[in-house]
Design a protein around this motif. Structure first.
Motif, short mmCIF file in Angstrom:
data_model
loop_
_atom_site.label_atom_id
_atom_site.label_comp_id
_atom_site.label_asym_id
_atom_site.label_seq_id
_atom_site.Cartn_x
_atom_site.Cartn_y
_atom_site.Cartn_z
N ARG A 671 0.83 -1.21 0.00
CA ARG A 671 0.00 0.00 0.00
C ARG A 671 0.87 1.26 0.00
O ARG A 671 0.59 2.21 -0.73
CB ARG A 671 -0.93 0.00 1.23
CG ARG A 671 -2.13 -0.90 1.10
CD ARG A 671 -3.15 -0.59 2.18
NE ARG A 671 -2.60 -0.69 3.53
CZ ARG A 671 -2.57 -1.80 4.25
NH1 ARG A 671 -3.08 -2.92 3.73
NH2 ARG A 671 -2.06 -1.81 5.46
N GLY A 674 2.63 1.57 -3.41
CA GLY A 674 1.77 1.62 -4.57
C GLY A 674 2.06 0.55 -5.60
O GLY A 674 1.76 0.74 -6.79
N GLN A 675 2.63 -0.57 -5.19
CA GLN A 675 2.93 -1.66 -6.12
C GLN A 675 2.22 -2.94 -5.67
O GLN A 675 1.79 -3.04 -4.52
CB GLN A 675 4.44 -1.90 -6.17
CG GLN A 675 5.05 -2.27 -4.82
CD GLN A 675 6.56 -2.44 -4.91
OE1 GLN A 675 7.11 -2.63 -5.98
NE2 GLN A 675 7.24 -2.38 -3.77
#
Length: 734
Positions: A671, A674-675
């Protein structure tokens, strides 16, 4: 109630000493007539050990060779002591003391305290865990509820093994205990706990034994008075004696040898509480002239169940295994044990509930069926599955029956009705006892049909239904019995903690099932990581897990179902495998495939179909660089197996709790960055980490999927999680 059931519940008192011996087999008779000197009874599961020792006491009393008031029989639970007292009464041996170690010690301590110490005995603390919390706070240590329970257990273990705070760390390390916190911190809390007890003038459950030992050691006059009172001792479940209980027993005995002990080293399953079979196994060393009798005729289980039980022990190792007893079933043949594999835990629970529903529909009483599991947390899934299938159940190991609020309230209502029944409109025109009880308990919430679903409402109804069933049995046995007679019977049972049987399927942990038996037993969750449990690391800890499974198997009289699930939840990774303890005992297991034979070989053992739709791992892909499985040594060719460094179907020693913590941590990392989660670590890599539980960066780096870049980025946090610490990300550091 059948005539056989009536004679079992309310048998006639034998009319002579010789009549007490009738019906005993040759070995049980040998126990019953060995009344002098040290006696050691090695009794396997289902061989009638309680029958043998109660008949021994009764024969001695009825023959005039033992004075009832001079006999002290000790065991480990109120239920077992109550059962022993009941059997002795039925045999005409009134006046014999049958108590738990703690009950006997407390009675003596209360009597002798004013004389030996002065004043009244300090109050026994009600909630030990709160006192431990206060002790931790005094040490400026913050513990959550689970940690408090664990530290409390460590303090209890220390006291029954006679370990003082200063010696705790060394003693725990020597015993191979998995300390819940740093041993120095635990010792600090333990010391503060003892200080708080002194400051508040309270004692705990273990102090009852410790203080009794202290009084008997320090006051020769008190010890002589106790020894004059009790001259003959019987100890049941002797394999479960702790060092502290053994010391108390030695002080009771003095230099005498009128002692009879009964036990089975293969049923030692409480070492976490300080129990050890060493006292049983060394009995003949301490008492060279001891009479030793072995009970191996199994009257409980069919030959098929006994065959599986013997097979489990045939693979055992260690000192207890060297003294195992080969059971010989005395019952007619029955069905083969069923082994079933499921896709996931809900499917396993639903499959068990479906089979149980079929058994009940075929006429098997619900009260003669049990579902046994390794840890209590497994029960919820089975509670829901049974409720969905419309199957009544009771959860064992929770609040004691006669301590339940609804049972206490029902007792008050029945007592009031017995005194003022003629003025109670509920009892107008109600003549027979069962109808009177149903009428009274209808006012407390009993209904002819059980409520739907599970939970507290259903449990309350099951408690009241148990009282209704007891009234029916009591009335059948004593047709002229009144409501007042039933109330007196309930009072006696409450004092002995002898609860009536609830007519529902029993859900219980394997530990709480000890001493019980059912026609049909479902052993569930028999998979690596659960049996043996993940934290069983030493050889002795693993062997105790094997003995725990043996206890579970030997609870079954006629039918045995053994099952496991490949994953925890539907759609989950099917990485679990059946317990190594089943190797060679079921078709398709590693030992069976290799052609091994022996007492527990798989030949003739049925393997159930997977009712959950689970399948074994599919065909393996090839890989150019081979490696060896760290479990069985086979050459690995599949990339996924290479990452795990073991075959897909070899046992996993994964710490599932660690795996879940790693998954939660990975989700947070994904989270924040962002991957996708697999870019942090793949599932396979997390499994490999959870199996290896690395202690340092070098061990972590050796796991496939953990390269230098990820080691530098995530290594410190992963190692914190593996060590049980809260991971601290670099972003969180000032």
């Amino acid at each position: 109630m059948t005539a056989a059931t009536h004679s079992t519940l309310f048998p006639q008192v034998p009319d002579s000493a010789d009549a007490v011996l009738e019906g005993l087999d040759p070995e049980q008779r040998e126990v019953a007539t060995a009344l002098h000197g040290p006696v050691c009874v090695l009794a396997g599961a289902g061989t009638g050990k309680t029958r043998a020792i109660t008949h021994r006491i009764a024969y001695g009393v009825r023959a005039g060779l033992l004075q009832p008031s001079s006999v002290l029989a000790v065991t480990f639970t109120n239920r077992a002591a109550g059962e022993m007292r009941g059997r002795l009464r039925q045999l005409g041996a009134h006046g014999v003391q049958a108590r738990t170690f703690h009950s006997a010690a407390l009675r003596q301590l209360q009597y002798f305290w004013p004389k030996a110490v002065g004043g009244s005995l300090p109050r026994i603390v009600d909630r030990k865990i709160q006192l431990v919390a206060d002790a931790a706070a005094a040490c400026r240590l913050r513990l959550d509820r689970n940690e408090l329970r664990d530290v409390t257990a460590e303090i209890e273990w220390s006291k029954v093994t006679q370990t003082v705070p200063a010696e705790y760390a060394a003693a725990a390390a020597k015993a191979g205990r998995e300390a819940p916190r740093d041993p120095a911190e635990t010792a600090q809390i333990y010391s503060a706990y003892e200080d708080l007890k002194r400051d508040r003038a309270v004692i705990d459950f273990e102090d009852v034994l410790l203080l009794t030992v202290g009084v008997l050691q320090d006051r020769q006059d008190v010890a002589e008075q106790v020894r004059a009172q009790y001259q003959h001792f019987v100890v049941d479940e002797y394999q479960d004696v702790s060092p502290l209980q053994q010391r108390l027993l030695e002080l009771w005995l003095g230099d005498r040898e009128d002692l009879c002990v009964v036990g089975d080293a293969s049923q030692t399953i409480y070492s976490f509480t300080g129990a050890t079979p060493d006292h049983l196994l060394d009995f003949r060393v301490r008492h060279p002239r001891a009479t030793v009798v072995k009970l191996v005729r199994d009257y409980r289980s069919t030959p098929q169940v006994v065959h599986l039980a013997n097979g489990l022990l045939a693979q055992a190792r260690g000192r207890a295994a060297d003294h195992r007893l080969e059971l010989v079933s005395q019952r007619p043949p029955g069905p083969l044990p069923v082994h079933t594999e499921y896709a996931d835990e809900p499917a396993e629970a639903e499959g068990a509930a479906r089979r149980i529903r079929e058994l009940i529909d075929a006429g098997v009483p619900a009260g003669e069926i049990a579902v046994l599991f390794r840890v209590n947390a497994q029960s919820e899934t089975y509670e829901q599955a049974l409720a969905d299938a419309g199957v009544p159940y009771q959860l064992r190991g929770a609040e004691r029956f006669f301590d339940r609020p609804e049972v206490r309230k029902a007792g008050v209502a029945l007592r009031a009705a017995s005194r003022f029944g003629s003025n109670d409109s509920l009892l107008d025109d109600v003549v027979d006892l069962p109808s009177q009880v149903r009428a009274v308990l209808s006012g407390e919430g009993w209904t002819p049909q059980p409520p739907a679903g599970s939970g507290a409402v259903r449990e309350r109804w099951e408690s009241l239904a148990a009282l209704v069933n007891l009234a029916q049995d009591f009335s059948t046995a004593k047709p002229d019995a009144t409501l007042a007679d039933l109330v007196a019977e309930l009072d006696e049972r409450a004092n002995a903690q002898h609860a009536p049987t609830v007519q529902g399927v029993t859900l219980a942990s394997l530990h709480s099932a000890k001493g019980l038996e059912w026609d049909v037993v479902f052993l569930v969750g028999v998979a690596e990581g659960m049996l043996p449990i993940t934290y069983a690391r030493t050889d002795e800890q693993v062997e105790e897990e094997r003995r725990l499974l043996y206890v579970g198997v030997t609870r079954a009289r006629e039918r045995l179902h053994v099952s496991w699930a490949l994953s925890r939840s539907p759609g989950g990774r099917p990485g679990r495998r059946p317990s190594r303890f089943l190797d060679g005992l079921r078709s398709g297991s590693p030992a069976a495939r290799s052609g091994r034979s022996g007492p527990g070989a798989a030949a003739g053992v049925e393997r159930g179909r997977s009712l959950g739709g689970g399948t074994a791992a599919g065909p393996r892909r090839t890989r150019r660089t081979p490696a060896r499985c760290r479990v069985c040594g086979r050459t690995l060719t599949d990339p996924g197996e290479m990452k795990l460094m073991r075959c897909e179907d070899c046992p996993s020693d994964m710490d599932e709790g660690l795996y879940e913590r790693l998954r939660e941590w990975r989700a947070g990392q994904a989270r924040r960055s962002g991957q996708p989660a697999f870019c942090v670590f793949t599932d396979r890599t997390l499994v490999a980490i959870a199996e290896a539980a690395p202690d340092d960066a070098h061990e972590l780096a050796r796991i496939p999927g953990v390269g230098a870049r990820k080691l530098g980025r995530y290594g410190a946090e992963v190692l914190d999680i593996c060590a049980g610490r809260e991971p601290v990300a670099e972003d969180d550091v000032d």
